[in-house]
Motif scaffolding. Structure first.
Motif, PDB file in Angstrom:
ATOM      1  N   ALA A  71      58.883  49.423  28.109  1.00 22.96           N
ATOM      2  CA  ALA A  71      57.392  49.153  28.178  1.00 22.96           C
ATOM      3  C   ALA A  71      57.065  48.791  29.576  1.00 22.96           C
ATOM      4  CB  ALA A  71      57.233  47.987  27.098  1.00 22.96           C
ATOM      5  N   THR A  72      55.887  49.236  29.873  1.00 23.79           N
ATOM      6  CA  THR A  72      55.250  48.780  31.107  1.00 23.79           C
ATOM      7  C   THR A  72      53.820  48.938  31.091  1.00 23.79           C
ATOM      8  OG1 THR A  72      54.958  51.105  31.921  1.00 23.79           O
ATOM      9  CG2 THR A  72      56.988  50.226  32.289  1.00 23.79           C
ATOM     10  N   HIS A  73      53.022  48.283  31.987  1.00 23.14           N
ATOM     11  CA  HIS A  73      51.677  48.243  32.259  1.00 23.14           C
ATOM     12  C   HIS A  73      51.484  48.991  33.588  1.00 23.14           C
ATOM     13  CE1 HIS A  73      47.609  46.838  31.136  1.00 23.14           C
ATOM     14  NE2 HIS A  73      47.358  47.149  32.393  1.00 23.14           N
ATOM     15  N   GLY A  74      50.609  49.966  33.754  1.00 29.17           N
ATOM     16  CA  GLY A  74      50.192  50.670  34.976  1.00 29.17           C
ATOM     17  C   GLY A  74      48.689  50.838  35.493  1.00 29.17           C
ATOM     18  N   LEU A  75      48.731  51.065  36.620  1.00 28.21           N
ATOM     19  CA  LEU A  75      47.563  51.165  37.215  1.00 28.21           C
ATOM     20  C   LEU A  75      47.625  52.490  38.385  1.00 28.21           C
ATOM     21  CD1 LEU A  75      46.639  47.480  38.709  1.00 28.21           C
ATOM     22  CD2 LEU A  75      45.759  48.632  36.643  1.00 28.21           C
ATOM     23  N   SER A  76      46.758  53.375  38.292  1.00 29.41           N
ATOM     24  CA  SER A  76      46.636  54.238  39.440  1.00 29.41           C
ATOM     25  C   SER A  76      45.714  53.933  40.478  1.00 29.41           C
ATOM     26  CB  SER A  76      46.196  55.655  38.608  1.00 29.41           C
ATOM     27  OG  SER A  76      46.001  56.716  39.664  1.00 29.41           O
ATOM     28  N   LEU A  77      46.256  53.836  41.686  1.00 25.82           N
ATOM     29  CA  LEU A  77      45.547  53.324  42.781  1.00 25.82           C
ATOM     30  C   LEU A  77      45.295  54.545  43.700  1.00 25.82           C
ATOM     31  CD1 LEU A  77      45.069  50.263  43.307  1.00 25.82           C
ATOM     32  CD2 LEU A  77      47.036  50.678  41.735  1.00 25.82           C
ATOM     33  N   GLU A  78      43.766  54.635  43.662  1.00 23.59           N
ATOM     34  CA  GLU A  78      43.214  55.863  44.775  1.00 23.59           C
ATOM     35  C   GLU A  78      43.343  55.286  46.222  1.00 23.59           C
ATOM     36  OE1 GLU A  78      42.390  58.595  43.791  1.00 23.59           O
ATOM     37  OE2 GLU A  78      42.467  58.552  41.917  1.00 23.59           O
ATOM     38  N   ARG A  79      43.232  53.948  46.406  1.00 17.44           N
ATOM     39  CA  ARG A  79      43.402  53.333  47.672  1.00 17.44           C
ATOM     40  C   ARG A  79      44.018  51.957  47.290  1.00 17.44           C
ATOM     41  NH1 ARG A  79      38.185  52.428  51.272  1.00 17.44           N
ATOM     42  NH2 ARG A  79      38.046  50.640  49.863  1.00 17.44           N
ATOM     43  N   LEU A  80      44.901  51.277  48.134  1.00 19.87           N
ATOM     44  CA  LEU A  80      45.731  50.364  48.075  1.00 19.87           C
ATOM     45  C   LEU A  80      45.879  49.775  49.389  1.00 19.87           C
ATOM     46  CD1 LEU A  80      47.086  48.286  46.254  1.00 19.87           C
ATOM     47  CD2 LEU A  80      49.291  49.652  46.489  1.00 19.87           C
ATOM     48  N   SER A  81      45.316  48.190  49.309  1.00 22.37           N
ATOM     49  CA  SER A  81      45.381  47.331  50.503  1.00 22.37           C
ATOM     50  C   SER A  81      46.550  46.698  50.362  1.00 22.37           C
ATOM     51  CB  SER A  81      44.208  46.192  50.565  1.00 22.37           C
ATOM     52  OG  SER A  81      44.648  45.373  51.059  1.00 22.37           O
ATOM     53  N   PRO A  82      47.282  46.615  51.618  1.00 27.78           N
ATOM     54  CA  PRO A  82      48.627  45.804  51.567  1.00 27.78           C
ATOM     55  C   PRO A  82      48.531  44.521  51.231  1.00 27.78           C
ATOM     56  CG  PRO A  82      48.379  46.978  53.606  1.00 27.78           C
ATOM     57  CD  PRO A  82      47.101  47.192  52.982  1.00 27.78           C
ATOM     58  N   TYR A  83      47.196  43.750  51.457  1.00 24.82           N
ATOM     59  CA  TYR A  83      47.146  42.669  51.017  1.00 24.82           C
ATOM     60  C   TYR A  83      46.994  42.304  49.215  1.00 24.82           C
ATOM     61  CZ  TYR A  83      45.793  41.289  55.673  1.00 24.82           C
ATOM     62  OH  TYR A  83      46.040  40.764  56.987  1.00 24.82           O
ATOM     63  N   ASP A  84      46.269  43.442  48.722  1.00 24.79           N
ATOM     64  CA  ASP A  84      46.420  43.468  47.138  1.00 24.79           C
ATOM     65  C   ASP A  84      47.911  43.867  46.739  1.00 24.79           C
ATOM     66  OD1 ASP A  84      43.854  42.740  47.136  1.00 24.79           O
ATOM     67  OD2 ASP A  84      43.034  45.001  46.997  1.00 24.79           O
ATOM     68  N   TYR A  85      48.352  44.587  47.435  1.00 21.32           N
ATOM     69  CA  TYR A  85      49.713  45.230  46.806  1.00 21.32           C
ATOM     70  C   TYR A  85      50.794  43.901  47.119  1.00 21.32           C
ATOM     71  CZ  TYR A  85      54.201  47.673  46.103  1.00 21.32           C
ATOM     72  OH  TYR A  85      55.272  48.116  45.845  1.00 21.32           O
ATOM     73  N   GLN A  86      50.835  43.207  47.969  1.00 22.11           N
ATOM     74  CA  GLN A  86      51.368  41.878  48.175  1.00 22.11           C
ATOM     75  C   GLN A  86      51.237  41.070  46.878  1.00 22.11           C
ATOM     76  OE1 GLN A  86      53.740  40.452  50.448  1.00 22.11           O
ATOM     77  NE2 GLN A  86      54.042  39.419  48.628  1.00 22.11           N
ATOM     78  N   ASN A  87      49.991  40.725  46.374  1.00 18.35           N
ATOM     79  CA  ASN A  87      49.654  39.987  45.293  1.00 18.35           C
ATOM     80  C   ASN A  87      50.007  40.546  43.908  1.00 18.35           C
ATOM     81  OD1 ASN A  87      48.471  37.913  46.787  1.00 18.35           O
ATOM     82  ND2 ASN A  87      46.586  39.001  46.831  1.00 18.35           N
ATOM     83  N   LEU A  88      49.955  42.029  43.977  1.00 21.81           N
ATOM     84  CA  LEU A  88      50.452  42.762  42.715  1.00 21.81           C
ATOM     85  C   LEU A  88      52.174  42.416  42.662  1.00 21.81           C
ATOM     86  CD1 LEU A  88      48.472  45.722  42.906  1.00 21.81           C
ATOM     87  CD2 LEU A  88      48.389  44.414  41.089  1.00 21.81           C
ATOM     88  N   MET A  89      52.561  42.515  43.675  1.00 18.61           N
ATOM     89  CA  MET A  89      54.150  42.157  43.639  1.00 18.61           C
ATOM     90  C   MET A  89      54.568  40.807  43.085  1.00 18.61           C
ATOM     91  SD  MET A  89      56.065  44.547  46.718  1.00 18.61           S
ATOM     92  CE  MET A  89      54.842  43.949  48.077  1.00 18.61           C
ATOM     93  N   ASP A  90      53.669  39.827  43.706  1.00 20.23           N
ATOM     94  CA  ASP A  90      53.894  38.654  43.056  1.00 20.23           C
ATOM     95  C   ASP A  90      53.511  38.581  41.454  1.00 20.23           C
ATOM     96  OD1 ASP A  90      54.994  37.914  45.574  1.00 20.23           O
ATOM     97  OD2 ASP A  90      53.065  37.283  46.295  1.00 20.23           O
ATOM     98  N   ARG A  91      52.940  39.385  40.939  1.00 26.54           N
ATOM     99  CA  ARG A  91      52.836  39.630  39.607  1.00 26.54           C
ATOM    100  C   ARG A  91      53.814  40.312  38.722  1.00 26.54           C
ATOM    101  NH1 ARG A  91      48.134  36.999  37.717  1.00 26.54           N
ATOM    102  NH2 ARG A  91      48.255  38.122  36.066  1.00 26.54           N
TER     103      ARG A  91
END
Length: 564
Positions: free
Chosen positions: A37-57
């Motif tokens: 089971a997963t929850h997903g997002l498709s990113l058309e553009r991804l900022s490194p700052y937002d990705y850092q915060n996503l990894m911390d979740r």
């Protein structure tokens, strides 16, 4: 397609909510009754700052798809694992691998039975490159000479045996050698003297004009196109390590992620030899989609000059490409994505060597950016023996999927021995001191987020709430209130329950995604295959596709599962 105005100085991620996904196939246990089971997002553009915060979740990236496993529902619970590099302590087996590597560079130990592997033309030796040095016990990696200042030249390595006089009794000479060997085995650090701290762009001088934004990149959404400002221009390659041995020259170069025929040929050979892929699997298109193409942008930190984004670390032996480490450099971590190498060198335990190089590279960035202090290793799966190898990089921490607290792995292991899934904060000495479920906003349906609605060739800016559009509340609960306000949500017909004429996905299948998809790695500490590398992909065979549909399939757990 018309686009809303956006400041090029403020890079905002563009996300499409993909929702929950449950698959009956798990790439780890292969159980016929498996649940992934997963929850997903498709990113058309991804900022490194937002990705850092996503990894911390608890999210991980697989190409342009970002997903978070649900450990409570999945048959093989995954927990995000990271290593505080300043506290890293090298083990005896890891130290042995380093010593064996130096013997190989000097030509005294062949990693291939029957002789040395065939190498290409010797690379020129440059001055100003430092060797790996085995420091004395307790010495931190970043404090070694040359780690932050000018590195030493390619001189002798500092681990020679103590002087022995021929007249010494044989027993005394034996004890001297044994004492020296023990002192090496107890060393707590491995230092890679870097030529520079890459990838860094000199800070802009006061009064200097701001750099012009890079060329825009076209993105597609259900056959609709738009142009948005990108991040910073692609940085130039930088040589991180240069070691000149008596017989071989070894280098590590960090460059922006991108396709090269040389790397693809190595990847294909690795996948076919190590993971048993067929010729139709490790194609140029699959490799490009999996490890080269990414919507993670390059973005410069104005305070320290570091350019965050997706990179490849190329390992060369006498000028020949022998390994590639795929990594994402983010504001607070280096995320190890995937690693592949020349199968002829598997006895060198290349995965562990690459892990040690990556750890020390993060240490070398500390003077420029003290907050960049962790190596993210992907997912740790305690219930899967072959995926426990990441625990050998100590002291690691696991992310509690309930509270978002980072808990030492040493405290989590006894709890996970008793329970396949557990809220990891319960392993802390005082679990009550951890805030209750901070990962989930208490009023997610009331959070207003910026959104874009494609409408007849235009993108209509909106402010929407979960109370108005149900899937928006699901999105806010998944990414958190801060990220929901930071990113821009793209509303597509599928989100609104409308029929999409173009179908769900356009791409070919994506394989393992976290890049390491943690999928199939074996995890013996010194295994040729598993090598204990940081990236899950170092062990698993993963593929990745262009379409979001295939990316979701990869993240759902397959033979080629998303990395990390």
């Amino acid at each position: 397609m018309k686009q809303p105005k956006e400041s090029p100085q403020h890079l905002r991620s563009l996300a499409i909510e993909c929702g929950d996904d449950i698959s009956s196939h798990c790439g780890y246990c292969k159980n016929p009754d498996a649940v992934w089971a997963t929850h997903g997002l498709s990113l058309e553009r991804l900022s490194p700052y937002d990705y850092q915060n996503l990894m911390d979740r608890g999210f991980r990236r697989s190409g342009s798809y970002v997903y978070r496993p649900n450990p409570e529902l999945s048959c093989c619970p995954c927990y995000t694992i990271r290593l505080p590099v300043a506290q890293f302590t090298i083990s005896d087996s890891q130290h042995t691998i380093i010593k064996r590597f130096f013997r190989f560079i000097d030509g005294t130990w062949p990693p291939v039975k029957g002789g040395q592997p065939t190498a290409g033309a010797a690379a020129p030796v440059e001055a100003g490159r430092g060797p790996i040095e085995l420091e004395s016990a307790g010495a931190p990696l970043a404090d070694a000479p040359g780690a932050a200042a000018d590195p030493p030249t390619t001189a002798n390595r500092q681990h020679a045996r103590p002087a022995e006089h021929p007249s010494q009794p044989r027993r005394a000479r034996h004890l001297a050698r044994k004492a020296h060997k023990l002192s090496l085995a107890s060393a707590t650090s491995v230092t890679i003297a870097a030529a520079t701290v890459p990838p860094v762009v000199p800070p802009a001088q006061a009064g200097a004009p701001a750099p012009a934004p890079a060329a825009t990149r076209r993105w597609s959404l259900r056959n609709e196109g738009a142009r948005f400002p990108r991040g910073w221009p692609v940085p130039q390659p930088v040589e991180l390590v240069h070691i000149q041995g008596k017989q071989h020259t070894f280098t590590v170069t960090m460059k922006p992620a991108g396709f090269t025929p040389e790397a693809h040929a190595l990847y294909r050979r690795y996948q076919q030899t190590v993971h048993g892929d067929g010729p139709e699997e490790a194609t140029e298109k699959q490799y490009t989609n999996f490890l080269c193409k990414s919507n993670l942008e390059f973005e410069r930190d104005d305070e320290c000059g570091i350019v965050y984004g997706p990179y490849h670390q190329e390992y060369r032996l006498d000028g020949r490409l022998v390994a590639v480490g795929v990594v994402d450099l983010c504001p607070r971590c280096l995320s190890s994505v995937y690693f592949f190498y020349d199968p002829d060198l598997r006895r060198l335990t290349m995965g562990t060597l690459s892990a040690l190089f990556e750890i020390d590279y993060v240490r070398s960035l500390a003077p420029a950016s003290p907050q960049l202090a962790h190596e993210y290793l992907g997912f740790y799966i305690h219930s899967c023996p072959k995926m426990r190898y990441k625990g050998q990089y100590r002291p690691s921490e696991l992310l509690c999927p309930v509270t978002g607290a980072w808990v030492p792995l040493a405290l989590c292991q006894p709890l996970l021995d008793r329970h396949k899934y557990a809220p990891l904060h319960q392993a802390l000495p005082d679990p009550a001191a951890v805030p209750a479920t901070p990962l989930v906003p208490p009023a997610a349906d009331q959070v207003a987020v910026d959104a874009l609605l494609p409408d007849h060739g235009e993108l209509i800016p909106l402010r929407v709430r979960g109370a108005d559009v149900p899937f928006v509340g699901e999105y806010v609960r998944a990414v958190g209130e801060a990220l929901a306000r930071s990113m821009i949500l793209i509303i597509v017909p599928a989100n609104l329950g409308q029929e999409d004429d173009e179908g769900e996905g356009e791409g070919e299948g994506e394989g393992e995604g976290e890049g390491e998809g943690e999928g199939e790695g074996e995890g013996d500490e010194e295994g040729d295959d598993a090598e204990g590398g940081l990236a899950d992909g170092k062990k698993g065979s993963h593929g990745e596709g262009e379409g979001e549909g295939e990316a979701r399939a990869a993240a759902s757990g397959g033979d080629h599962q998303p990395t990390k």
